[in-house]
Design an enzyme around this catalytic site. Sequence first.
Site, PDB file in Angstrom:
ATOM      1  N   ASP A  95       0.868  -1.173   0.000  1.00  0.00           N
ATOM      2  CA  ASP A  95       0.000   0.000   0.000  1.00  0.00           C
ATOM      3  C   ASP A  95       0.906   1.224   0.000  1.00  0.00           C
ATOM      4  O   ASP A  95       2.037   1.189   0.484  1.00  0.00           O
ATOM      5  CB  ASP A  95      -0.959  -0.018   1.190  1.00  0.00           C
ATOM      6  CG  ASP A  95      -2.133   0.946   0.982  1.00  0.00           C
ATOM      7  OD1 ASP A  95      -2.169   1.635  -0.065  1.00  0.00           O
ATOM      8  OD2 ASP A  95      -3.019   1.010   1.858  1.00  0.00           O
ATOM      9  N   SER A  96       0.385   2.313  -0.555  1.00  0.00           N
ATOM     10  CA  SER A  96       1.192   3.491  -0.883  1.00  0.00           C
ATOM     11  C   SER A  96       1.575   4.372   0.289  1.00  0.00           C
ATOM     12  O   SER A  96       2.436   5.227   0.161  1.00  0.00           O
ATOM     13  CB  SER A  96       0.386   4.347  -1.846  1.00  0.00           C
ATOM     14  OG  SER A  96      -0.869   4.650  -1.247  1.00  0.00           O
ATOM     15  N   GLY A  97       0.909   4.196   1.416  1.00  0.00           N
ATOM     16  CA  GLY A  97       1.120   5.118   2.531  1.00  0.00           C
ATOM     17  C   GLY A  97      -0.018   6.112   2.637  1.00  0.00           C
ATOM     18  O   GLY A  97      -0.206   6.744   3.674  1.00  0.00           O
ATOM     19  N   GLY A  98      -0.790   6.247   1.562  1.00  0.00           N
ATOM     20  CA  GLY A  98      -1.916   7.186   1.551  1.00  0.00           C
ATOM     21  C   GLY A  98      -2.831   6.981   2.745  1.00  0.00           C
ATOM     22  O   GLY A  98      -3.040   7.889   3.555  1.00  0.00           O
ATOM     23  N   PHE A  99      -3.315   5.776   2.877  1.00  0.00           N
ATOM     24  CA  PHE A  99      -4.273   5.463   3.934  1.00  0.00           C
ATOM     25  C   PHE A  99      -3.666   5.662   5.321  1.00  0.00           C
ATOM     26  O   PHE A  99      -4.291   6.253   6.204  1.00  0.00           O
ATOM     27  CB  PHE A  99      -4.735   4.014   3.765  1.00  0.00           C
ATOM     28  CG  PHE A  99      -5.771   3.595   4.746  1.00  0.00           C
ATOM     29  CD1 PHE A  99      -7.052   4.102   4.667  1.00  0.00           C
ATOM     30  CD2 PHE A  99      -5.474   2.687   5.746  1.00  0.00           C
ATOM     31  CE1 PHE A  99      -8.030   3.706   5.573  1.00  0.00           C
ATOM     32  CE2 PHE A  99      -6.442   2.284   6.651  1.00  0.00           C
ATOM     33  CZ  PHE A  99      -7.712   2.796   6.560  1.00  0.00           C
ATOM     34  N   ASP A 149      -2.867   8.006  -2.687  1.00  0.00           N
ATOM     35  CA  ASP A 149      -4.209   8.573  -2.777  1.00  0.00           C
ATOM     36  C   ASP A 149      -4.605   9.222  -1.459  1.00  0.00           C
ATOM     37  O   ASP A 149      -3.872   9.126  -0.474  1.00  0.00           O
ATOM     38  CB  ASP A 149      -5.220   7.453  -3.092  1.00  0.00           C
ATOM     39  CG  ASP A 149      -5.265   6.406  -1.979  1.00  0.00           C
ATOM     40  OD1 ASP A 149      -4.211   6.204  -1.328  1.00  0.00           O
ATOM     41  OD2 ASP A 149      -6.319   5.813  -1.749  1.00  0.00           O
ATOM     42  N   GLN A 204     -11.666   6.860  -5.513  1.00  0.00           N
ATOM     43  CA  GLN A 204     -12.198   7.456  -4.280  1.00  0.00           C
ATOM     44  C   GLN A 204     -13.571   8.038  -4.605  1.00  0.00           C
ATOM     45  O   GLN A 204     -14.170   7.645  -5.595  1.00  0.00           O
ATOM     46  CB  GLN A 204     -11.219   8.512  -3.747  1.00  0.00           C
ATOM     47  CG  GLN A 204      -9.903   7.922  -3.228  1.00  0.00           C
ATOM     48  CD  GLN A 204     -10.063   7.090  -1.955  1.00  0.00           C
ATOM     49  OE1 GLN A 204     -11.061   7.163  -1.241  1.00  0.00           O
ATOM     50  NE2 GLN A 204      -9.060   6.257  -1.665  1.00  0.00           N
ATOM     51  N   GLY A 231     -11.477   4.082   0.138  1.00  0.00           N
ATOM     52  CA  GLY A 231     -12.432   4.945   0.820  1.00  0.00           C
ATOM     53  C   GLY A 231     -13.729   4.268   1.224  1.00  0.00           C
ATOM     54  O   GLY A 231     -14.717   4.946   1.497  1.00  0.00           O
ATOM     55  N   ASP A 281      -7.843  -7.294   1.403  1.00  0.00           N
ATOM     56  CA  ASP A 281      -6.834  -7.391   2.466  1.00  0.00           C
ATOM     57  C   ASP A 281      -7.465  -6.889   3.743  1.00  0.00           C
ATOM     58  O   ASP A 281      -8.374  -6.058   3.693  1.00  0.00           O
ATOM     59  CB  ASP A 281      -5.617  -6.501   2.161  1.00  0.00           C
ATOM     60  CG  ASP A 281      -5.909  -5.045   2.473  1.00  0.00           C
ATOM     61  OD1 ASP A 281      -6.534  -4.373   1.637  1.00  0.00           O
ATOM     62  OD2 ASP A 281      -5.552  -4.584   3.578  1.00  0.00           O
ATOM     63  N   CYS A 319     -11.806 -27.377  10.381  1.00  0.00           N
ATOM     64  CA  CYS A 319     -10.532 -26.806   9.941  1.00  0.00           C
ATOM     65  C   CYS A 319      -9.410 -27.839  10.064  1.00  0.00           C
ATOM     66  O   CYS A 319      -9.362 -28.605  11.030  1.00  0.00           O
ATOM     67  CB  CYS A 319     -10.203 -25.579  10.795  1.00  0.00           C
ATOM     68  SG  CYS A 319      -8.689 -24.747  10.302  1.00  0.00           S
ATOM     69  N   CYS A 321      -6.065 -26.867   9.878  1.00  0.00           N
ATOM     70  CA  CYS A 321      -4.814 -26.122  10.046  1.00  0.00           C
ATOM     71  C   CYS A 321      -3.982 -26.777  11.166  1.00  0.00           C
ATOM     72  O   CYS A 321      -4.482 -27.620  11.920  1.00  0.00           O
ATOM     73  CB  CYS A 321      -5.092 -24.655  10.362  1.00  0.00           C
ATOM     74  SG  CYS A 321      -5.452 -24.318  12.090  1.00  0.00           S
ATOM     75  N   CYS A 324      -5.636 -26.545  14.636  1.00  0.00           N
ATOM     76  CA  CYS A 324      -6.808 -27.413  14.841  1.00  0.00           C
ATOM     77  C   CYS A 324      -6.449 -28.897  14.826  1.00  0.00           C
ATOM     78  O   CYS A 324      -7.152 -29.713  15.419  1.00  0.00           O
ATOM     79  CB  CYS A 324      -7.882 -27.086  13.799  1.00  0.00           C
ATOM     80  SG  CYS A 324      -8.580 -25.445  14.061  1.00  0.00           S
ATOM     81  N   HIS A 350      -4.467 -20.103  12.502  1.00  0.00           N
ATOM     82  CA  HIS A 350      -5.826 -20.603  12.263  1.00  0.00           C
ATOM     83  C   HIS A 350      -6.693 -19.569  11.536  1.00  0.00           C
ATOM     84  O   HIS A 350      -7.356 -19.888  10.546  1.00  0.00           O
ATOM     85  CB  HIS A 350      -6.521 -21.013  13.562  1.00  0.00           C
ATOM     86  CG  HIS A 350      -7.989 -21.177  13.374  1.00  0.00           C
ATOM     87  ND1 HIS A 350      -8.543 -22.306  12.802  1.00  0.00           N
ATOM     88  CD2 HIS A 350      -9.020 -20.300  13.568  1.00  0.00           C
ATOM     89  CE1 HIS A 350      -9.852 -22.128  12.680  1.00  0.00           C
ATOM     90  NE2 HIS A 350     -10.163 -20.927  13.137  1.00  0.00           N
TER      91      HIS A 350
HETATM   92  N1  GUN Z   1      -6.727   0.798   2.748  1.00  0.00           N
HETATM   93  C1  GUN Z   1      -8.051   0.827   3.026  1.00  0.00           C
HETATM   94  N2  GUN Z   1      -8.659   1.824   2.343  1.00  0.00           N
HETATM   95  C2  GUN Z   1      -7.707   2.451   1.630  1.00  0.00           C
HETATM   96  C3  GUN Z   1      -7.711   3.573   0.727  1.00  0.00           C
HETATM   97  O1  GUN Z   1      -8.741   4.213   0.459  1.00  0.00           O
HETATM   98  N3  GUN Z   1      -6.503   3.922   0.185  1.00  0.00           N
HETATM   99  C4  GUN Z   1      -5.339   3.245   0.463  1.00  0.00           C
HETATM  100  N4  GUN Z   1      -4.197   3.641  -0.097  1.00  0.00           N
HETATM  101  N5  GUN Z   1      -5.310   2.195   1.308  1.00  0.00           N
HETATM  102  C5  GUN Z   1      -6.474   1.815   1.882  1.00  0.00           C
HETATM  103 ZN    ZN Z   2      -7.730 -24.169  12.306  1.00  0.00          ZN
END
Ligand code: GUN
Ligand code: ZN
Length: 385
Positions: A95-99, A149, A204, A231, A281, A319, A321, A324, A350
Amino acid sequence: MKESLSFELIKKDSRTGARRGRITTPHGTIETPVFMPVGTQATVKAMKPEDVEKTGAEIILGNTYHLYLRPGEDIVREAGGLHKFMNWHRPILTDSGGFQVFSLGKFRKITEEGAKFKSYIDGSSHMMTPESSIEVQTALGSDIMMAFDECVAYPAEKKYVERSLERTTRWLKRCDDHHKRLETKAAMESGSDTMKQALFGIMQGGMFKDLREISAKQITEIDLPGYAIGGLSVGEPKEIMLDILDDCVDLLPEDKPRYLMGVGTPDYLFESVERGVDMFDCVLPTRLARHGMAMTSRGKINIKNAVFARDFSTLDPDCDCYCCRNYSRAYLRHLFKNDEILCSMLLSEHNIHFLVNMMKNIRKAIEEDRFLEYKRKFYNKYGEF
Ligand code: GUN
Ligand code: ZN
């Protein structure tokens, strides 16, 4: 230059927007829809990379913001990139760091140039721009990097959201230009005609459908190998989130992967896959684990609960794993009560296994055109979300 990443659409569900696909990256393929465990600090907390791999996870996420502040991207570059540094040799998305920067509230200031913020480590001042975010992500060497962003909080004034999304588009252009500049330079040095990393754009527009449409139109004008929906899941009610998501998905190209950022509870995963999202994620499975919570096929379990003191059954009978197969609820509760690290390790493994396996079942269901049946079966067993 050729793109480093490709996407193949394998099957579409006949009754919903759900789709089964495959992403190919320099570090291997990813079957979609996919859940990506989060490894913010170049580690999926409490797990060895080989154990992450054993859960069936095919890609993990790293964070530009954290790794830039510590240890610093120069050290990761010197180590040979993030894959080598952390000993994870499958795909990585950063991720870019934006969030992360925008979550800092009063500790940051946004201008056209970028975001000025204070370090969470020592309070020192820093500036992150679209260009510097790409520089850091290039040093990390992730397979997929995200555009810089602005993720707007909920609720927000429409005027602000509009100005912000326009800026996010301008930042995306700057990210794309800078990425191409760096890739061209690297290609000249190595003689390769294929890019090393892929850049995804981020939509966004907050909870405003007309703004989502503008954002989608603007970002897809730039030809990229994938697009994300940002967003969302920022505190809005579930009905609003799903209503907006409905529109967002249709605004993105069908032949590119669609990534819904920061979403990871089972119900949101099912609802989003149903609408046509391919990638997800969330820190949830590992964070819950460290708080003694397990996600199971029969719903969430709080392992601290006294009812488990003499419960020698496994965490989740469905499960297979490592946790478990080998340990009881009573033992896990005992570990938690004594602050033993092993509890976090076992529950993290798990929980990740649970979500990764759920996505595997979803993929199989889509292949066999019984997504809705599988969803109903899962919901009936899981109970309250
Ligand atoms: N992670 C969850 N939402 C966002 C988002 O809007 N922008 C970025 N860069 N990461 C996120
Ligand atoms: Zn498990």
